[in-house]
Design a protein around this motif. Structure first.
Motif, PDB file in Angstrom:
ATOM      1  N   SER A  28      22.969  35.697  59.401  1.00 49.46           N
ATOM      2  CA  SER A  28      21.653  35.820  60.018  1.00 49.46           C
ATOM      3  C   SER A  28      21.743  35.603  61.534  1.00 49.46           C
ATOM      4  O   SER A  28      22.310  34.602  61.981  1.00 49.46           O
ATOM      5  CB  SER A  28      20.707  34.796  59.401  1.00 49.46           C
ATOM      6  N   GLY A  29      21.209  36.529  62.295  1.00 48.06           N
ATOM      7  CA  GLY A  29      21.193  36.423  63.751  1.00 48.06           C
ATOM      8  C   GLY A  29      22.330  37.147  64.444  1.00 48.06           C
ATOM      9  O   GLY A  29      22.292  37.358  65.655  1.00 48.06           O
ATOM     10  N   VAL A  30      23.366  37.544  63.704  1.00 48.75           N
ATOM     11  CA  VAL A  30      24.499  38.248  64.295  1.00 48.75           C
ATOM     12  C   VAL A  30      24.126  39.721  64.478  1.00 48.75           C
ATOM     13  O   VAL A  30      23.670  40.374  63.546  1.00 48.75           O
ATOM     14  CB  VAL A  30      25.765  38.123  63.416  1.00 48.75           C
ATOM     15  N   THR A  31      24.326  40.224  65.691  1.00 52.13           N
ATOM     16  CA  THR A  31      24.014  41.628  65.973  1.00 52.13           C
ATOM     17  C   THR A  31      25.254  42.448  66.298  1.00 52.13           C
ATOM     18  O   THR A  31      25.189  43.669  66.322  1.00 52.13           O
ATOM     19  CB  THR A  31      23.016  41.744  67.148  1.00 52.13           C
ATOM     20  N   GLY A  32      26.387  41.767  66.553  1.00 53.78           N
ATOM     21  CA  GLY A  32      27.609  42.492  66.859  1.00 53.78           C
ATOM     22  C   GLY A  32      28.848  41.684  66.531  1.00 53.78           C
ATOM     23  O   GLY A  32      28.856  40.468  66.693  1.00 53.78           O
ATOM     24  N   VAL A  33      29.881  42.384  66.027  1.00 53.33           N
ATOM     25  CA  VAL A  33      31.162  41.746  65.707  1.00 53.33           C
ATOM     26  C   VAL A  33      32.265  42.655  66.223  1.00 53.33           C
ATOM     27  O   VAL A  33      32.306  43.831  65.876  1.00 53.33           O
ATOM     28  CB  VAL A  33      31.337  41.550  64.183  1.00 53.33           C
ATOM     29  N   ASP A  34      33.153  42.112  67.059  1.00 59.75           N
ATOM     30  CA  ASP A  34      34.281  42.888  67.575  1.00 59.75           C
ATOM     31  C   ASP A  34      35.566  42.144  67.218  1.00 59.75           C
ATOM     32  O   ASP A  34      35.787  41.027  67.672  1.00 59.75           O
ATOM     33  CB  ASP A  34      34.161  43.063  69.091  1.00 59.75           C
ATOM     34  N   VAL A  35      36.400  42.784  66.392  1.00 64.69           N
ATOM     35  CA  VAL A  35      37.637  42.170  65.918  1.00 64.69           C
ATOM     36  C   VAL A  35      38.823  42.818  66.625  1.00 64.69           C
ATOM     37  O   VAL A  35      38.962  44.034  66.619  1.00 64.69           O
ATOM     38  CB  VAL A  35      37.794  42.347  64.390  1.00 64.69           C
ATOM     39  N   ASP A  36      39.677  41.989  67.237  1.00 70.77           N
ATOM     40  CA  ASP A  36      40.915  42.463  67.869  1.00 70.77           C
ATOM     41  C   ASP A  36      42.090  41.934  67.053  1.00 70.77           C
ATOM     42  O   ASP A  36      42.409  40.746  67.107  1.00 70.77           O
ATOM     43  CB  ASP A  36      40.994  41.971  69.311  1.00 70.77           C
ATOM     44  N   LEU A  37      42.702  42.828  66.265  1.00 72.18           N
ATOM     45  CA  LEU A  37      43.804  42.406  65.393  1.00 72.18           C
ATOM     46  C   LEU A  37      44.983  41.848  66.162  1.00 72.18           C
ATOM     47  O   LEU A  37      45.612  40.875  65.741  1.00 72.18           O
ATOM     48  CB  LEU A  37      44.281  43.589  64.540  1.00 72.18           C
ATOM     49  N   GLU A  38      45.312  42.460  67.286  1.00 75.80           N
ATOM     50  CA  GLU A  38      46.494  42.057  68.056  1.00 75.80           C
ATOM     51  C   GLU A  38      46.415  40.610  68.518  1.00 75.80           C
ATOM     52  O   GLU A  38      47.375  39.857  68.402  1.00 75.80           O
ATOM     53  CB  GLU A  38      46.684  42.985  69.243  1.00 75.80           C
ATOM     54  N   SER A  39      45.251  40.217  69.026  1.00 77.37           N
ATOM     55  CA  SER A  39      45.094  38.853  69.540  1.00 77.37           C
ATOM     56  C   SER A  39      44.551  37.886  68.485  1.00 77.37           C
ATOM     57  O   SER A  39      44.620  36.675  68.666  1.00 77.37           O
ATOM     58  CB  SER A  39      44.153  38.854  70.744  1.00 77.37           C
ATOM     59  N   GLY A  40      43.968  38.423  67.406  1.00 75.16           N
ATOM     60  CA  GLY A  40      43.345  37.577  66.400  1.00 75.16           C
ATOM     61  C   GLY A  40      41.979  37.069  66.823  1.00 75.16           C
ATOM     62  O   GLY A  40      41.421  36.178  66.193  1.00 75.16           O
ATOM     63  N   LYS A  41      41.428  37.650  67.876  1.00 76.57           N
ATOM     64  CA  LYS A  41      40.125  37.208  68.385  1.00 76.57           C
ATOM     65  C   LYS A  41      38.988  37.974  67.726  1.00 76.57           C
ATOM     66  O   LYS A  41      39.078  39.187  67.507  1.00 76.57           O
ATOM     67  CB  LYS A  41      40.032  37.414  69.906  1.00 76.57           C
ATOM     68  N   VAL A  42      37.925  37.247  67.417  1.00 77.07           N
ATOM     69  CA  VAL A  42      36.705  37.839  66.884  1.00 77.07           C
ATOM     70  C   VAL A  42      35.569  37.426  67.809  1.00 77.07           C
ATOM     71  O   VAL A  42      35.300  36.237  67.971  1.00 77.07           O
ATOM     72  CB  VAL A  42      36.425  37.368  65.441  1.00 77.07           C
TER      73      VAL A  42
END
Length: 66
Positions: A28-42
């Motif tokens: 709830s409240g999340v409008t965007g998710v960007d996943v970078d596999l190489e760095s493991g950052k979300v």
């Protein structure tokens, strides 16, 4: 709108990316998710979500926030 970055351990492929994106996107409240596999950052953007909610969603997808 706020944006928070999390480091997620164990993601290695497109399926991993899709699973995390789907689970975190349902918080709830999340409008965007960007996943970078190489760095493991979300990077999660939106309003009103908590770190605990994101952590639980990542765990539901089968991964761990570190």
């Amino acid at each position: 709108m706020s944006e928070r970055t999390y480091t997620v351990q164990g993601m290695t492929c497109g399926h991993c990316k899709a699973s995390v994106t789907e689970e975190v996107g349902e918080v709830s409240g999340v409008t965007g998710v960007d996943v970078d596999l190489e760095s493991g950052k979300v990077v999660v953007s939106g309003e009103g979500f908590t770190d605990d909610q994101v952590r639980k969603a990542v765990e539901e997808a089968g991964y761990q926030v570190v």
